[in-house]
Design a protein around this motif. Structure first.
Motif, PDB file in Angstrom:
ATOM      1  N   TRP A 240       0.814  -1.220   0.000  1.00  0.00           N
ATOM      2  CA  TRP A 240       0.000   0.000   0.000  1.00  0.00           C
ATOM      3  C   TRP A 240       0.844   1.266   0.000  1.00  0.00           C
ATOM      4  O   TRP A 240       0.501   2.240  -0.654  1.00  0.00           O
ATOM      5  CB  TRP A 240      -0.947   0.007   1.196  1.00  0.00           C
ATOM      6  CG  TRP A 240      -0.234   0.104   2.518  1.00  0.00           C
ATOM      7  CD1 TRP A 240       0.190  -0.943   3.285  1.00  0.00           C
ATOM      8  CD2 TRP A 240       0.170   1.294   3.192  1.00  0.00           C
ATOM      9  NE1 TRP A 240       0.840  -0.471   4.404  1.00  0.00           N
ATOM     10  CE2 TRP A 240       0.843   0.906   4.382  1.00  0.00           C
ATOM     11  CE3 TRP A 240       0.047   2.657   2.931  1.00  0.00           C
ATOM     12  CZ2 TRP A 240       1.377   1.817   5.282  1.00  0.00           C
ATOM     13  CZ3 TRP A 240       0.572   3.565   3.842  1.00  0.00           C
ATOM     14  CH2 TRP A 240       1.225   3.143   4.993  1.00  0.00           C
ATOM     15  N   TYR A 241       1.942   1.278   0.712  1.00  0.00           N
ATOM     16  CA  TYR A 241       2.739   2.498   0.841  1.00  0.00           C
ATOM     17  C   TYR A 241       3.520   2.838  -0.426  1.00  0.00           C
ATOM     18  O   TYR A 241       4.093   3.907  -0.531  1.00  0.00           O
ATOM     19  CB  TYR A 241       3.696   2.400   2.041  1.00  0.00           C
ATOM     20  CG  TYR A 241       4.599   1.189   2.002  1.00  0.00           C
ATOM     21  CD1 TYR A 241       5.767   1.197   1.257  1.00  0.00           C
ATOM     22  CD2 TYR A 241       4.259   0.042   2.704  1.00  0.00           C
ATOM     23  CE1 TYR A 241       6.584   0.090   1.217  1.00  0.00           C
ATOM     24  CE2 TYR A 241       5.075  -1.068   2.669  1.00  0.00           C
ATOM     25  CZ  TYR A 241       6.236  -1.038   1.924  1.00  0.00           C
ATOM     26  OH  TYR A 241       7.043  -2.147   1.877  1.00  0.00           O
TER      27      TYR A 241
ATOM     28  N   THR B 192       2.370   3.700  -3.137  1.00  0.00           N
ATOM     29  CA  THR B 192       1.674   4.727  -3.915  1.00  0.00           C
ATOM     30  C   THR B 192       1.960   6.129  -3.396  1.00  0.00           C
ATOM     31  O   THR B 192       1.490   7.111  -3.953  1.00  0.00           O
ATOM     32  CB  THR B 192       0.150   4.486  -3.896  1.00  0.00           C
ATOM     33  OG1 THR B 192      -0.298   4.530  -2.540  1.00  0.00           O
ATOM     34  CG2 THR B 192      -0.199   3.153  -4.523  1.00  0.00           C
TER      35      THR B 192
END
Length: 152
Positions: A66-67, A69
């Motif tokens: 997730w990180y 992005t």
């Protein structure tokens, strides 16, 4: 408006703007014919170990958390992936000539033996990629056997 407030607002504006500048993701259609395991098979457990510990940076397909992005983290990750693929790309391994393939496997053995791979910065966040001594031995044994199949 105070100077410190202007600096903070300027910094926040830059942070927001850079969120729109994203690197291209390292994801493509797999071509199993060019993959290292096509010519240099491994046991299922060793293959899974190499895929889970090495392929994010050393193949044409990266799993993005997730990180990834968030900028500037995405740029940093992209830099690692591009450097990793330039050094060794398991997805394109069959395209290497015999001398290069042998050298890359030799380097793989050395890096795994010396615990230089996977990178410590990678294993901080990716617990699954931390290798035990037995797992390191499995990768080393596979690479040594693969080197025996290369005829320079």
């Amino acid at each position: 408006m105070k100077r410190s407030t202007k600096i903070i607002l300027g910094f926040l504006a830059v942070l927001v703007i850079i969120q729109f500048i994203k690197p291209e993701k390292n994801q493509s259609v797999l071509d199993p014919v060019k993959d290292v395991f096509n010519d240099y098979p491994a046991t299922d457990s060793t293959k899974q170990l190499i895929v889970s510990s090495c392929y994010d940076c050393h193949s044409n397909n990266t799993y993005y958390p997730w990180y990834s992005t968030i900028q500037p983290v995405a740029w940093w990750l992209d830099s690692h992936v591009q450097e990793g693929k330039a050094e060794l790309n398991f997805s394109e391994f069959i395209t290497y000539d015999a001398k290069k393939a042998d050298h890359k496997l030799e380097e793989t053995i050395e890096m795994v033996k010396e615990k230089e791979m996977p990178l410590e910065s990678y294993t901080w966040i990716h617990d699954h990629s931390r290798l035990t001594d037995a797992q390191r031995d499995a990768i080393i044994n596979w690479a040594e056997e693969a080197r025996k199949k290369i005829v320079p």
